[in-house]
Design a protein around this motif. Structure first.
Motif, short mmCIF file in Angstrom:
data_model
loop_
_atom_site.label_atom_id
_atom_site.label_comp_id
_atom_site.label_asym_id
_atom_site.label_seq_id
_atom_site.Cartn_x
_atom_site.Cartn_y
_atom_site.Cartn_z
N LEU A 1 -8.08 -38.86 11.58
CA LEU A 1 -9.22 -39.53 12.56
C LEU A 1 -8.76 -40.55 13.05
O LEU A 1 -9.16 -40.68 14.46
N ALA A 2 -7.87 -41.42 12.83
CA ALA A 2 -7.25 -42.50 13.58
C ALA A 2 -6.39 -42.00 14.78
O ALA A 2 -6.52 -42.17 16.04
N ALA A 3 -5.82 -41.02 14.28
CA ALA A 3 -4.92 -40.31 15.51
C ALA A 3 -5.77 -39.47 16.46
O ALA A 3 -5.53 -39.41 17.64
N ALA A 4 -6.84 -38.91 16.00
CA ALA A 4 -7.85 -38.21 17.00
C ALA A 4 -8.44 -39.01 17.94
O ALA A 4 -8.60 -38.97 18.98
N ILE A 5 -8.93 -40.42 17.27
CA ILE A 5 -9.41 -41.29 18.22
C ILE A 5 -8.57 -41.90 19.25
O ILE A 5 -8.68 -42.12 20.27
N LYS A 6 -7.30 -42.19 18.88
CA LYS A 6 -6.17 -42.35 19.83
C LYS A 6 -6.09 -41.47 20.67
O LYS A 6 -6.01 -42.06 22.09
N TYR A 7 -5.78 -40.24 20.55
CA TYR A 7 -5.34 -39.15 21.52
C TYR A 7 -6.65 -38.36 22.31
O TYR A 7 -6.64 -38.24 23.33
N ILE A 8 -7.74 -38.43 21.61
CA ILE A 8 -9.02 -38.09 22.40
C ILE A 8 -9.87 -39.03 23.10
O ILE A 8 -10.28 -38.95 24.23
N GLY A 9 -10.00 -40.21 22.41
CA GLY A 9 -10.69 -41.21 22.93
C GLY A 9 -11.90 -41.67 22.00
O GLY A 9 -12.25 -42.48 21.54
N VAL A 10 -13.03 -40.73 21.86
CA VAL A 10 -13.96 -40.58 21.20
C VAL A 10 -13.68 -39.16 20.25
O VAL A 10 -14.12 -38.21 20.81
N ALA A 11 -13.40 -39.40 19.07
CA ALA A 11 -13.48 -38.11 18.26
C ALA A 11 -14.51 -38.01 17.23
O ALA A 11 -14.98 -38.91 16.68
N GLY A 12 -14.72 -36.54 17.26
CA GLY A 12 -15.97 -36.34 16.15
C GLY A 12 -15.41 -35.69 14.95
O GLY A 12 -15.48 -36.53 14.06
N LEU A 13 -14.74 -34.45 14.99
CA LEU A 13 -14.27 -33.96 13.81
C LEU A 13 -15.40 -33.74 12.63
O LEU A 13 -14.88 -33.19 11.63
N ASN A 14 -16.50 -34.13 13.11
CA ASN A 14 -17.71 -33.93 12.02
C ASN A 14 -18.95 -34.01 12.83
O ASN A 14 -19.31 -34.75 13.53
N PRO A 15 -19.66 -32.61 12.91
CA PRO A 15 -20.74 -32.69 14.06
C PRO A 15 -21.86 -33.46 13.66
O PRO A 15 -22.61 -34.03 14.46
N MET A 16 -22.02 -33.95 12.30
CA MET A 16 -22.95 -34.74 11.91
C MET A 16 -22.82 -36.23 12.39
O MET A 16 -23.72 -36.87 12.98
N THR A 17 -21.59 -36.81 12.10
CA THR A 17 -21.38 -38.06 12.46
C THR A 17 -21.33 -38.17 14.18
O THR A 17 -21.48 -39.14 14.85
N ALA A 18 -20.74 -36.88 14.94
CA ALA A 18 -20.68 -37.10 16.41
C ALA A 18 -22.19 -37.04 16.92
O ALA A 18 -22.49 -37.66 17.80
N TYR A 19 -23.12 -36.34 16.28
CA TYR A 19 -24.67 -36.13 16.36
C TYR A 19 -25.17 -37.95 16.23
O TYR A 19 -26.00 -38.33 17.33
N ALA A 20 -24.80 -38.39 15.31
CA ALA A 20 -25.26 -39.83 14.94
C ALA A 20 -24.67 -40.75 16.10
O ALA A 20 -25.34 -41.54 16.60
N ARG A 21 -23.65 -40.52 16.45
CA ARG A 21 -22.85 -41.36 17.38
C ARG A 21 -23.22 -41.24 18.71
O ARG A 21 -23.04 -42.11 19.71
N LEU A 22 -23.27 -39.95 19.22
CA LEU A 22 -23.25 -39.59 20.62
C LEU A 22 -24.34 -39.04 21.29
O LEU A 22 -24.55 -38.97 22.46
N ALA A 23 -25.16 -38.25 20.51
CA ALA A 23 -26.00 -37.23 20.85
C ALA A 23 -27.28 -38.00 21.47
O ALA A 23 -27.63 -37.27 22.58
N MET A 24 -27.34 -39.35 21.51
CA MET A 24 -28.56 -40.01 22.04
C MET A 24 -28.04 -40.74 23.44
O MET A 24 -28.66 -41.34 24.09
N CYS A 25 -26.71 -40.41 23.89
CA CYS A 25 -26.01 -41.26 24.86
C CYS A 25 -26.19 -40.70 26.07
O CYS A 25 -26.00 -39.37 26.35
N PRO A 26 -26.85 -41.39 27.16
CA PRO A 26 -26.96 -41.10 28.72
C PRO A 26 -25.37 -40.65 29.13
O PRO A 26 -24.38 -41.29 28.63
N GLY A 27 -25.59 -39.68 30.07
CA GLY A 27 -24.06 -39.21 30.45
C GLY A 27 -23.46 -38.25 29.81
O GLY A 27 -22.24 -37.44 30.12
N LEU A 28 -23.81 -37.80 28.71
CA LEU A 28 -23.38 -36.72 27.80
C LEU A 28 -24.53 -35.96 27.50
O LEU A 28 -25.19 -35.90 26.48
N ASN A 29 -25.05 -34.87 28.14
CA ASN A 29 -26.15 -34.00 28.09
C ASN A 29 -25.97 -33.15 26.97
O ASN A 29 -24.89 -32.98 26.41
N ASP A 30 -27.26 -32.61 26.44
CA ASP A 30 -26.95 -31.85 25.16
C ASP A 30 -26.10 -30.82 25.35
O ASP A 30 -25.34 -30.49 24.43
#
Length: 291
Positions: free
Chosen positions: A203-232
């Motif tokens: 996960l730490a490597a993914a964050i470093k190289y991707i910027g915002v890593a999900g690697l888990n649809p649920m944590t990505a949903y909790a973290r990013l789904a409601m954010c403007p600028g990234l549509n559904d």
């Protein structure tokens, strides 16, 4: 002393929050066990809901660790969180990818998969509310929570275009599935202690190289789904489709590798048994010659 306290305040704050979230979740699970029949679908839904809420709420608190202690601090925190989850979550980790794999393999009924998916989505969706409520009510006690309560939680930066991020998500999830598959069936020590460390490093490597890593649809949903600028469409394409394809391809490769190892082991056993039979035949021949 004041400098030391200021330096370690975010760590004390985050640690206290982690413990409170895990403690409250454990109490909730005890209540679920008493109120609902174990193994029933309502029981499964409730446990998946609480576990997803628990783990995704901690994801928000991880931001305080990264902001103050960087990726090394994040790696240590996530390693400890996943280790603790291994003892308390009863096999529920708030990750739908393993259940998708089981569904496609025919190991779980569609209705049971839907129950798990619904529970995880509900828990993930409420994680932001839970985290912000914790920060709001503890802002007077913690400078870190006071700062977090007023922060822009949708401020994120990707190091690559979304299509590239999707491919990276697939690649990282592919490796993650291989790591888990390689050690999950091994000794209890490896399953409980080694996998969390390897996953945290991944996960730490993914964050470093991707910027915002999900690697888990649920944590990505909790973290990013409601954010403007990234549509559904972009969100699901990147953090669900990419992660799912990578995970399932990793499962396919892992299954093929396991079958190869199994076939090789069978061939070795067959060769050993054949050698024993030949040795017995040779011994009988020698015995007849002596007579």
């Amino acid at each position: 002393f004041r400098m030391s306290l200021a330096q370690y305040e975010p760590l004390i704050c985050a640690t206290t929050t982690y413990m409170a979230v895990f403690g409250l979740s454990h109490l909730a699970k005890m209540g679920i066990d008493r109120a609902l029949k174990r193994g029933s679908r309502p029981h499964t839904f409730a446990l998946e809901f609480v576990t997803a809420l628990q783990m995704c709420t901690c994801v928000y608190e991880n931001g305080i660790i990264i902001g103050n202690y960087g990726l090394p601090g994040f790696f240590i925190a996530v390693s400890l969180l996943l280790t603790a989850a291994g003892f308390t979550n009863r096999g529920h980790f708030g990750n739908i990818l393993g259940h998708v794999e089981s569904l496609l393999q025919g190991n779980v009924a569609i209705i049971d998969f839907v129950i798990v998916l619904a529970g995880q989505l509900a828990g993930s969706a409420l994680a932001l509310k839970a985290a912000t409520a914790l920060w709001y009510y503890t802002a007077g006690l913690s400078a870190s929570h006071l700062k977090a309560a007023g922060a822009n939680l949708c401020g994120f930066q990707l190091n690559f275009p979304l299509t590239t991020v999707m491919l990276l998500e697939a690649g990282f999830c592919f490796v993650l599935r291989i790591i888990i598959g390689q050690y999950a069936s091994k000794t209890t020590w490896r399953r409980r202690y080694l996998i969390p460390v390897l996953v945290a490093a991944h996960l730490a490597a993914a964050i470093k190289y991707i910027g915002v890593a999900g690697l888990n649809p649920m944590t990505a949903y909790a973290r990013l789904a409601m954010c403007p600028g990234l549509n559904d469409a972009h969100f699901f394409f990147t953090y669900w489709l990419g992660a799912g394809v990578g995970w399932l391809f990793g499962a396919h490769v892992q299954g093929g590798f396991d079958s190869w190892l199994t076939g090789r082991a069978k061939a070795r056993r067959a060769a050993a048994e054949e050698a024993q039979r030949e040795a017995k035949k040779e011994a009988k021949k020698n015995e007849k010659k002596r007579k």
